[in-house]
Design a protein around this motif. Structure first.
Motif, PDB file in Angstrom:
ATOM      1  N   THR A  68      11.671   3.502  -0.693  1.00 14.75           N
ATOM      2  CA  THR A  68      10.439   3.956  -1.356  1.00 14.75           C
ATOM      3  C   THR A  68      10.609   5.219  -2.192  1.00 14.75           C
ATOM      4  O   THR A  68       9.647   5.660  -2.819  1.00 14.75           O
ATOM      5  CB  THR A  68       9.329   4.234  -0.316  1.00 14.75           C
ATOM      6  N   SER A  86       3.199  10.810   2.967  1.00 16.60           N
ATOM      7  CA  SER A  86       2.435   9.643   3.422  1.00 16.60           C
ATOM      8  C   SER A  86       3.311   8.401   3.485  1.00 16.60           C
ATOM      9  O   SER A  86       3.201   7.595   4.424  1.00 16.60           O
ATOM     10  CB  SER A  86       1.216   9.407   2.520  1.00 16.60           C
ATOM     11  N   ALA A  87       4.214   8.231   2.504  1.00 17.22           N
ATOM     12  CA  ALA A  87       5.113   7.078   2.521  1.00 17.22           C
ATOM     13  C   ALA A  87       6.069   7.156   3.710  1.00 17.22           C
ATOM     14  O   ALA A  87       6.302   6.167   4.411  1.00 17.22           O
ATOM     15  CB  ALA A  87       5.898   7.000   1.215  1.00 17.22           C
ATOM     16  N   CYS A 112      11.070   8.468  -1.229  1.00 18.64           N
ATOM     17  CA  CYS A 112      10.077   9.410  -0.707  1.00 18.64           C
ATOM     18  C   CYS A 112      10.601  10.813  -0.436  1.00 18.64           C
ATOM     19  O   CYS A 112       9.801  11.725  -0.200  1.00 18.64           O
ATOM     20  CB  CYS A 112       9.453   8.854   0.569  1.00 18.64           C
ATOM     21  N   SER A 143       1.531   5.694  -3.203  1.00 16.64           N
ATOM     22  CA  SER A 143       1.301   6.306  -1.896  1.00 16.64           C
ATOM     23  C   SER A 143       0.449   7.565  -2.037  1.00 16.64           C
ATOM     24  O   SER A 143       0.242   8.287  -1.063  1.00 16.64           O
ATOM     25  CB  SER A 143       2.634   6.662  -1.227  1.00 16.64           C
ATOM     26  N   PRO A 203      -3.320  10.910  -0.372  1.00 14.53           N
ATOM     27  CA  PRO A 203      -2.195  10.105   0.116  1.00 14.53           C
ATOM     28  C   PRO A 203      -2.427   9.550   1.516  1.00 14.53           C
ATOM     29  O   PRO A 203      -1.953   8.447   1.835  1.00 14.53           O
ATOM     30  CB  PRO A 203      -1.008  11.067   0.070  1.00 14.53           C
ATOM     31  N   HIS A 231       4.541   2.873  -2.273  1.00 17.67           N
ATOM     32  CA  HIS A 231       3.806   2.600  -1.036  1.00 17.67           C
ATOM     33  C   HIS A 231       4.610   1.630  -0.177  1.00 17.67           C
ATOM     34  O   HIS A 231       4.927   0.523  -0.626  1.00 17.67           O
ATOM     35  CB  HIS A 231       2.459   1.991  -1.408  1.00 17.67           C
ATOM     36  N   GLY A 251       2.443  12.601  -1.430  1.00 13.76           N
ATOM     37  CA  GLY A 251       2.723  11.168  -1.353  1.00 13.76           C
ATOM     38  C   GLY A 251       4.061  10.819  -0.752  1.00 13.76           C
ATOM     39  O   GLY A 251       4.232   9.728  -0.201  1.00 13.76           O
ATOM     40  N   CYS A 292      -4.548   6.525   0.936  1.00 15.81           N
ATOM     41  CA  CYS A 292      -3.776   5.451   0.304  1.00 15.81           C
ATOM     42  C   CYS A 292      -2.976   4.665   1.337  1.00 15.81           C
ATOM     43  O   CYS A 292      -2.799   3.446   1.195  1.00 15.81           O
ATOM     44  CB  CYS A 292      -2.825   6.027  -0.744  1.00 15.81           C
ATOM     45  N   THR A 293      -2.485   5.326   2.360  1.00 14.83           N
ATOM     46  CA  THR A 293      -1.579   4.696   3.324  1.00 14.83           C
ATOM     47  C   THR A 293      -2.215   4.444   4.684  1.00 14.83           C
ATOM     48  O   THR A 293      -1.562   3.924   5.589  1.00 14.83           O
ATOM     49  CB  THR A 293      -0.324   5.568   3.516  1.00 14.83           C
TER      50      THR A 293
END
Length: 547
Positions: free
Chosen positions: A106, A226-227, A108, A218, A249, A210, A223, A252-253
């Motif tokens: 991802t 969160s990912a 991240c 994400s 974030p 995401h 973000g 979103c997740t």
């Protein structure tokens, strides 16, 4: 630790391009991942595979113990770490490996410090074996940090090419507090440029995706956190929030976060995307998969009395709170600027109905003028310097302006007198909102965290649902409702929609229920300023009802 690149000068003495600097940084990040934590070529997921959350179990690459450790919550792990049932070294290695997998799938991460992590874990294990006592409430727990938290020897790029190869000379105060409580630092996570975009994308590291659907964002600016958390590459992470950068974030997740009022958690010695901007204070807070983990982190940090280390921290101990038997909750259906998309509207009514059924009083919060003024203040304060702070770093690194940063590129700088007037308007707005809250006699506002359940990368718009509460400095929790998008149920409004603004029309015009099918739906619960304990308790009460 990410190995720092050599002097930026190329062999012929020419200054390297921003692309070369960024590429070297990305390669150094990949090189910092040991061979045993790199996904074998035969197990790499194809780009066409959107959902990678099930990959750790399906791949067979993780041992049963590694899966058991990384699937556990912080609240599950801490008693086992404190008793010696689990070794911090084993827990740390498991999360390092899963974080490395998360990054490879991802994008991240922004930096690693694995040597520091393993050394810290060994020291903690030795201490427990020698004394029989944990060093603190977070003994042996790996904790991930957003990129802007300084850790000695690591970059804090906050997305800028100009900050590559500029390692911090010290740890941030929050990092000192967490490490003293027993935390183990192992990775830092990606952010957008200057941490001022609601999606985590920048010219240095690129875009974080995401884990549940890599076509979606994400969120931002936390973000990367969160990912990583959704992928279970971290049991507990720390992000920051100046306009929604924790809550967006998290929503979103489908994880939890607390946006505290300024002064509850230490902020000293962190890198800012707009240093010196204090019209709206940036705060930091925990992100986790459970509300219990948010609670234990908050009590641990405040319990360490961080006001002895950060002069802007308030000397307020973590307090017990008793909720009234009957809460009075105001529901904000929309903010007068953007009507939330159908899944979010459905979740709002779902939670409101559960509150009514349980005997709580639910009233409507219809203050579009107030919300619009808050959004206007937020937008003007963010660009009050004419974008100079961001422009300085963009030009110093030689990188191009990202299109998401157009508002900063085109802004006009305010003079001191104009800024003072803006501060006066902000204070008057805060007073008006407080008076309206008192008049309504409410305990909390229930509202969207954002107009979406989740959204395709590049399509995020409108931070009004979070940003207004940054202007007010209220305590907020974003929480998953337990509901998920159903494309058959949450159809686009179509011609029935009467947009409240151009951005409202754009959001609903782009809304694609099929693209976000199965995504968790989150909401936001808002309390007054410095009511962190109460908003967490109210969120638990809501969750007990809807779950």
């Amino acid at each position: 630790m990410v190995k720092k690149s050599d002097d930026a000068a190329s062999t012929n003495g020419a200054k390297p391009s921003w692309e070369e600097i960024a590429a070297k940084k990305r390669q150094a990040l990949l090189d910092s991942i040991p061979a045993e934590w790199r996904i074998p070529a035969n197990l790499v997921t194809p780009d066409t595979q959107d959902d990678v959350t099930g990959w750790p179990e399906a791949s067979g690459w993780f041992t049963p113990q590694e899966l058991a450790i990384t699937n556990a919550t912080a609240a599950d792990l801490l008693p086992q770490l404190a008793s010696g049932q689990l070794k911090s070294l084993d827990v740390t290695k498991a999360f390092c490996k899963r974080a490395c997998a998360a990054h490879q799938l991802t994008n991240c991460l922004s930096d690693t410090c694995f040597e520091r992590a393993l050394s810290t874990a060994r020291r903690l294990d030795d201490h427990l074996a020698r004394t029989g006592r944990p060093v603190g409430p977070l003994h042996g727990l790996p904790v991930s940090l957003k990129d802007n938290f300084n850790l000695k020897g690591l970059d804090a790029t906050v997305g800028f090419v100009s900050h590559v190869g500029d390692p911090a000379p010290y740890d941030s105060v929050l990092a000192e507090v967490l490490e003293a409580a027993g935390a183990v630092f192992y990775v830092k996570t990606n952010v957008p440029t200057a941490m001022m975009i609601a999606e985590s994308v920048n010219n240095t590291f690129g875009r974080t995706t995401h884990p549940k659907n890599r076509k979606l964002t994400s969120g931002g600016s936390s973000g990367g956190e969160s990912a990583l958390l959704l992928f279970k590459g971290s049991p507990l992470g720390v992000g920051t929030d100046i306009g929604g950068s924790l809550r967006i974030p998290a929503a979103c997740t489908g994880i939890f976060t607390l946006r505290p009022s300024f002064g509850r958690f230490p902020t000293l010695r962190c890198r800012s995307g707009m240093p010196g901007q204090e019209a709206i204070q940036s705060v930091n807070g925990p992100m986790a998969r459970t509300l219990a983990d948010i609670q234990l982190y908050s009590a641990a940090v405040v319990g360490a009395e961080p006001w002895a280390l950060d002069p802007k921290c308030l000397p307020i101990p973590w307090r017990a709170v008793a909720l009234p038997a009957r809460l009075r909750v105001a529901v904000m259906r929309h903010d007068g600027i953007v009507v939330p998309t159908p899944p979010v509207a459905r979740a709002l009514e779902h939670v409101a109905q559960h509150l009514r059924t349980a005997g709580h009083e639910v009233v409507e919060w219809q203050e579009p003028g107030l919300q619009a003024q808050g959004v206007s203040l937020l937008e003007r304060m963010f660009v009050a310097d004419g974008g100079r702070a961001i422009r300085h770093e963009v030009e110093r690194g030689g990188e191009p302006w990202r299109p998401e940063m157009a508002a900063y590129q085109d802004a006009r700088e305010l003079g001191t007198w104009e800024m003072w007037k803006l501060h006066l308007e902000r204070t008057e707005f805060q007073k008006r909102y407080l008076d309206r809250w008192n008049e309504a006699g409410i305990d909390a506002i229930l509202c969207p965290t954002m107009p979406f359940s989740a959204v395709e990368s590049g399509k995020f718009k409108h931070v009004g649902y979070t940003g207004v509460f940054n202007v007010l400095d209220y305590s907020c929790v974003s929480f998953p409702t337990g509901l998920y998008v159903d494309s058959a149920m949450d159809k686009a409004l179509g011609d029935a929609h009467r947009p409240l603004s151009e951005v409202c029309a754009a959001i609903h015009g782009e809304y694609n229920p099929a693209a976000v099918h199965g995504m968790p739906i989150s909401l936001q619960l808002v309390a007054r300023r410095l009511e962190e304990e109460k908003v967490l308790a109210m969120t638990k009460a809501v969750l007990d009802l809807v779950h």
